[in-house]
Scaffold this motif. Structure first.
Motif, mmCIF file in Angstrom:
data_model
loop_
_atom_site.group_PDB
_atom_site.id
_atom_site.type_symbol
_atom_site.label_atom_id
_atom_site.label_comp_id
_atom_site.label_asym_id
_atom_site.label_seq_id
_atom_site.Cartn_x
_atom_site.Cartn_y
_atom_site.Cartn_z
ATOM 1 N N LEU A 50 -17.257 -24.321 1.475
ATOM 2 C CA LEU A 50 -16.332 -24.802 2.499
ATOM 3 C C LEU A 50 -15.032 -24.027 2.398
ATOM 4 C CD1 LEU A 50 -16.978 -28.642 2.272
ATOM 5 C CD2 LEU A 50 -17.906 -27.008 3.932
ATOM 6 N N GLY A 51 -14.511 -23.606 3.538
ATOM 7 C CA GLY A 51 -13.340 -22.746 3.575
ATOM 8 C C GLY A 51 -13.730 -21.397 4.131
ATOM 9 N N TYR A 52 -12.877 -20.404 3.898
ATOM 10 C CA TYR A 52 -13.209 -19.062 4.382
ATOM 11 C C TYR A 52 -12.731 -18.039 3.375
ATOM 12 C CZ TYR A 52 -13.858 -14.950 7.213
ATOM 13 O OH TYR A 52 -14.284 -13.723 7.664
ATOM 14 N N ASN A 53 -13.575 -17.055 3.126
ATOM 15 C CA ASN A 53 -13.248 -15.947 2.244
ATOM 16 C C ASN A 53 -13.827 -14.687 2.863
ATOM 17 O OD1 ASN A 53 -14.206 -14.014 -0.034
ATOM 18 N ND2 ASN A 53 -12.621 -15.261 -1.017
ATOM 19 N N GLU A 54 -12.978 -13.723 3.185
ATOM 20 C CA GLU A 54 -13.415 -12.534 3.911
ATOM 21 C C GLU A 54 -14.464 -11.745 3.134
ATOM 22 O OE1 GLU A 54 -13.612 -9.675 6.964
ATOM 23 O OE2 GLU A 54 -12.644 -11.643 6.964
ATOM 24 N N GLY A 55 -14.230 -11.527 1.834
ATOM 25 C CA GLY A 55 -15.195 -10.779 1.047
ATOM 26 C C GLY A 55 -16.538 -11.472 0.971
ATOM 27 N N LEU A 56 -16.520 -12.794 0.795
ATOM 28 C CA LEU A 56 -17.764 -13.557 0.739
ATOM 29 C C LEU A 56 -18.489 -13.505 2.070
ATOM 30 C CD1 LEU A 56 -19.685 -15.353 -0.806
ATOM 31 C CD2 LEU A 56 -18.217 -17.314 -0.254
ATOM 32 N N ALA A 57 -17.741 -13.602 3.167
ATOM 33 C CA ALA A 57 -18.362 -13.504 4.490
ATOM 34 C C ALA A 57 -19.105 -12.180 4.637
ATOM 35 C CB ALA A 57 -17.298 -13.642 5.578
ATOM 36 N N ARG A 58 -18.501 -11.103 4.194
ATOM 37 C CA ARG A 58 -19.138 -9.791 4.302
ATOM 38 C C ARG A 58 -20.392 -9.711 3.432
ATOM 39 N NH1 ARG A 58 -15.418 -5.298 5.910
ATOM 40 N NH2 ARG A 58 -13.672 -6.268 6.988
ATOM 41 N N ARG A 59 -20.365 -10.358 2.276
ATOM 42 C CA ARG A 59 -21.563 -10.356 1.434
ATOM 43 C C ARG A 59 -22.687 -11.178 2.057
ATOM 44 N NH1 ARG A 59 -17.448 -10.383 -2.310
ATOM 45 N NH2 ARG A 59 -17.522 -12.614 -2.784
ATOM 46 N N ILE A 60 -22.319 -12.217 2.807
ATOM 47 C CA ILE A 60 -23.344 -12.994 3.525
ATOM 48 C C ILE A 60 -23.954 -12.157 4.640
ATOM 49 C CG2 ILE A 60 -23.724 -15.004 5.015
ATOM 50 C CD1 ILE A 60 -21.629 -16.485 3.324
ATOM 51 N N ASP B 59 -18.510 -1.683 7.820
ATOM 52 C CA ASP B 59 -19.472 -0.603 7.595
ATOM 53 C C ASP B 59 -20.145 -0.852 6.246
ATOM 54 O OD1 ASP B 59 -20.928 1.669 7.211
ATOM 55 O OD2 ASP B 59 -19.252 3.060 7.378
ATOM 56 N N PRO B 60 -21.425 -1.257 6.239
ATOM 57 C CA PRO B 60 -22.073 -1.589 4.963
ATOM 58 C C PRO B 60 -22.197 -0.398 4.017
ATOM 59 C CG PRO B 60 -23.684 -1.507 6.746
ATOM 60 C CD PRO B 60 -22.333 -1.430 7.382
ATOM 61 N N MET B 61 -21.971 0.807 4.535
ATOM 62 C CA MET B 61 -22.026 1.981 3.671
ATOM 63 C C MET B 61 -20.722 2.174 2.907
ATOM 64 S SD MET B 61 -24.398 4.114 2.924
ATOM 65 C CE MET B 61 -24.525 5.551 1.871
ATOM 66 N N ASN B 62 -19.631 1.603 3.439
ATOM 67 C CA ASN B 62 -18.323 1.823 2.829
ATOM 68 C C ASN B 62 -17.530 0.547 2.615
ATOM 69 O OD1 ASN B 62 -18.274 4.898 2.888
ATOM 70 N ND2 ASN B 62 -18.612 4.469 5.073
ATOM 71 N N ASP B 63 -18.189 -0.601 2.635
ATOM 72 C CA ASP B 63 -17.515 -1.885 2.497
ATOM 73 C C ASP B 63 -17.363 -2.209 1.010
ATOM 74 O OD1 ASP B 63 -16.667 -4.517 2.489
ATOM 75 O OD2 ASP B 63 -17.914 -5.092 4.197
ATOM 76 N N PRO B 64 -16.133 -2.303 0.503
ATOM 77 C CA PRO B 64 -15.951 -2.578 -0.929
ATOM 78 C C PRO B 64 -16.446 -3.951 -1.355
ATOM 79 C CG PRO B 64 -13.845 -2.649 0.232
ATOM 80 C CD PRO B 64 -14.849 -2.098 1.188
ATOM 81 N N ALA B 65 -16.627 -4.879 -0.389
ATOM 82 C CA ALA B 65 -17.124 -6.214 -0.732
ATOM 83 C C ALA B 65 -18.633 -6.226 -0.963
ATOM 84 C CB ALA B 65 -16.770 -7.205 0.375
ATOM 85 N N VAL B 66 -19.321 -5.174 -0.532
ATOM 86 C CA VAL B 66 -20.783 -5.112 -0.613
ATOM 87 C C VAL B 66 -21.202 -4.497 -1.944
ATOM 88 C CG1 VAL B 66 -22.849 -4.081 0.409
ATOM 89 C CG2 VAL B 66 -21.069 -5.037 1.881
ATOM 90 N N HIS B 67 -22.163 -5.123 -2.607
ATOM 91 C CA HIS B 67 -22.590 -4.676 -3.940
ATOM 92 C C HIS B 67 -23.274 -3.309 -3.896
ATOM 93 C CE1 HIS B 67 -25.409 -4.425 -7.387
ATOM 94 N NE2 HIS B 67 -24.426 -5.021 -8.058
#
Length: 488
Positions: A353-363, A255-263
């Motif tokens: 290269l690799g995987y990071n959940e927080g980074l994926a959400r920011r993408i 949820d982009p309104m409540n995602d802590p990874a989103v700025h």
């Protein structure tokens, strides 16, 4: 209705791909509809200790499979409102990662036997055991053969879900015979033979009471010779029992309104979404500009995902003045291709290269478009997450991508993305060009595409309703004669 999910991974305990997301989220949605759904998986070393603190050992014992005599521990715990069981054996599961070991056949045959052996000890009698992919595909076979004498095992109905038909658990005939404890006659009459080898997924396809896969289109595709991975004959034989049920996503988590990874939290505001775009560009060292179209790719770097199409026209793609952001890992050739491309065009292409959940959400949050040119895609969760984050998907029309993304029509103002049919690099390129041109030239049309996507229900509620209906079909069958697979 009591349902036991048998799976090799489930969030938040262990995950390597989409199966983990499904096995973690779907039980919650089923429980909201009145089922008592629980999950059993191996006790991997990588399960975070913070979660293990919620578990207690409820039974320990030893049992035989093949000629082996192995310890088995059964743990029970509640995580996020769902009861999980862990199968403990340090020899098999106390190691890094989930898969990729030479003894994977032995590890997961043990896991299948262990679930059957633990049925009397769960403190919970399942009406249905829902098995997922090859790692648990032997369980329906075992319940109808090795454990057919046990009234509890005999009464349980099984559902088997194909998440990706390509990965079947194909092993040597003698190896599987040794692990299961079956002579040549039993092996050949059981139907597990597969072109001189043994096939675990084939066991699930033949012995489960119902079959599902993760989208309606994929259910049709795998009945053809081209997409059937040499199991299309078995699948066509079971076509009456095969159901395509589209996956969902956890809309509370994504949820982009409540995602802590989103700025910058947002919902329908393009201006707020573009603030996340600037943050993403900064994080990847790209020139910061709201006007530059950013296309995100979060994927495994394997041939299934269409990376070769991107490679074929990468220069022409970048000539469109876009920025490409990749996150993923996989085959060495694709990793090296992306490394070289990022060094060649560092102002336009960035790779992690690799995987990071927080980074994926920011993408997902920061990209304008999300590219999925898959060769095949049983369902795909990335396009659903992209739509949830108001990022416009560009996909090839296959499997679940075809079922969830409809190409925008300028005349009717319908459609939530852009699609192409043929597995062809220039078809993909032309589709990207169309999307980029519309993004630059017609902001109102772009807002319409985003609004169309926002109307869709991406939650597990719809899928859970279909699964509950399917489970309900099985319960009246409990007193009927067992159906055995046809063998030749």
């Amino acid at each position: 209705m009591n349902v036991l999910f048998a799976t090799s991974e489930a969030v938040p305990l262990a995950k390597s791909g989409g199966l983990g997301d499904v096995a973690g989220a779907l039980p919650k949605a089923l429980n909201e509809r009145g089922a008592d759904t629980r999950v059993v998986l191996p006790k991997y070393a990588e399960i975070p200790s913070a979660y293990l603190e919620h578990f207690e050992t409820i039974h320990t014992f030893s049992f035989r499979f093949g000629w082996r005599h192995q310890y088995c521990g059964l743990l029970r715990g509640e995580i996020e409102g769902v009861i999980f069981y862990l199968i403990d054996n340090e020899q098999y599961f106390n190691r890094g990662g989930l898969y990729g070991y030479d003894d994977d056949p032995e590890r997961f045959v043990f896991f299948n036997f262990a679930i059957a052996e633990c049925l009397p000890h769960f403190g919970f009698v399942p009406d249905v055991i829902h098995c997922h992919d090859w790692q648990t595909a032997l369980l329906p076979f075992l319940l109808k053969t090795r454990y057919a004498y046990d009234p509890l095992c005999r009464s349980v109905k099984t559902v088997f879900t194909i998440h990706n038909l390509r990965y079947q658990g194909v092993f040597g005939q003698k190896l599987l015979q040794d692990l299961v404890g079956m002579d040549d006659f039993w092996f050949w009459t059981s139907g597990l033979e597969f072109y001189g080898a043994a096939n675990c997924m084939k066991a699930g396809l033949q012995y489960a009471d119902k079959l599902t896969t993760v989208s309606e289109t994929y259910a049709q595709e795998i009945q053809t010779e081209y997409w059937g991975e040499r199991l299309d004959g078995v699948i066509r034989w079971r076509a009456a029992d095969l159901h395509g049920i589209l996956n969902g996503i956890d809309t509370d988590s994504f949820d982009p309104m409540n995602d802590p990874a989103v700025h910058t939290p947002y919902r329908g505001s393009i201006s707020r979404k573009r603030k996340n775009k600037l943050v993403l560009q900064r994080e990847f060292g790209l020139p910061e500009s709201e006007s530059i179209p950013v296309i995100g790719v979060v994927t495994r770097l394997v041939d299934q995902k269409g990376i070769d199409l991107i490679d074929r026209v990468l220069g022409e793609l970048l000539d469109e003045g876009i920025q490409l952001i990749f996150l993923g890992a996989g085959e060495y050739r694709y990793e090296e291709m992306l490394r070289g491309a990022a060094a060649w065009k560092p102002e336009q292409l960035a790779v992690r290269l690799g995987y990071n959940e927080g980074l994926a959400r920011r993408i997902y949050a920061g990209s304008d478009m999300f590219l999925m040119p898959s060769l095949f895609e049983p369902c795909g969760l990335s396009q659903l997450i992209a739509l949830r984050y108001r990022t416009v998907p560009i996909v090839r029309e296959t499997g679940g991508l075809r079922d969830t993304v409809q190409s925008y029509d300028e005349y009717t103002k319908t459609g939530n993305g852009f699609t192409f049919a043929n597995y062809n690099a220039h078809d993909m390129l032309h589709t990207v060009r169309r999307a980029v041109q519309l993004y630059r030239d017609d902001e109102e049309a772009w807002k319409t595409i985003i609004a169309n996507g926002a109307k869709e229900d991406y939650s597990w509620s719809r899928s859970a309703k279909s699964y509950m209906s399917l489970y309900g079909e099985l319960l009246p069958l409990r007193k009927e004669t067992e159906r055995w697979p046809v063998t030749s």
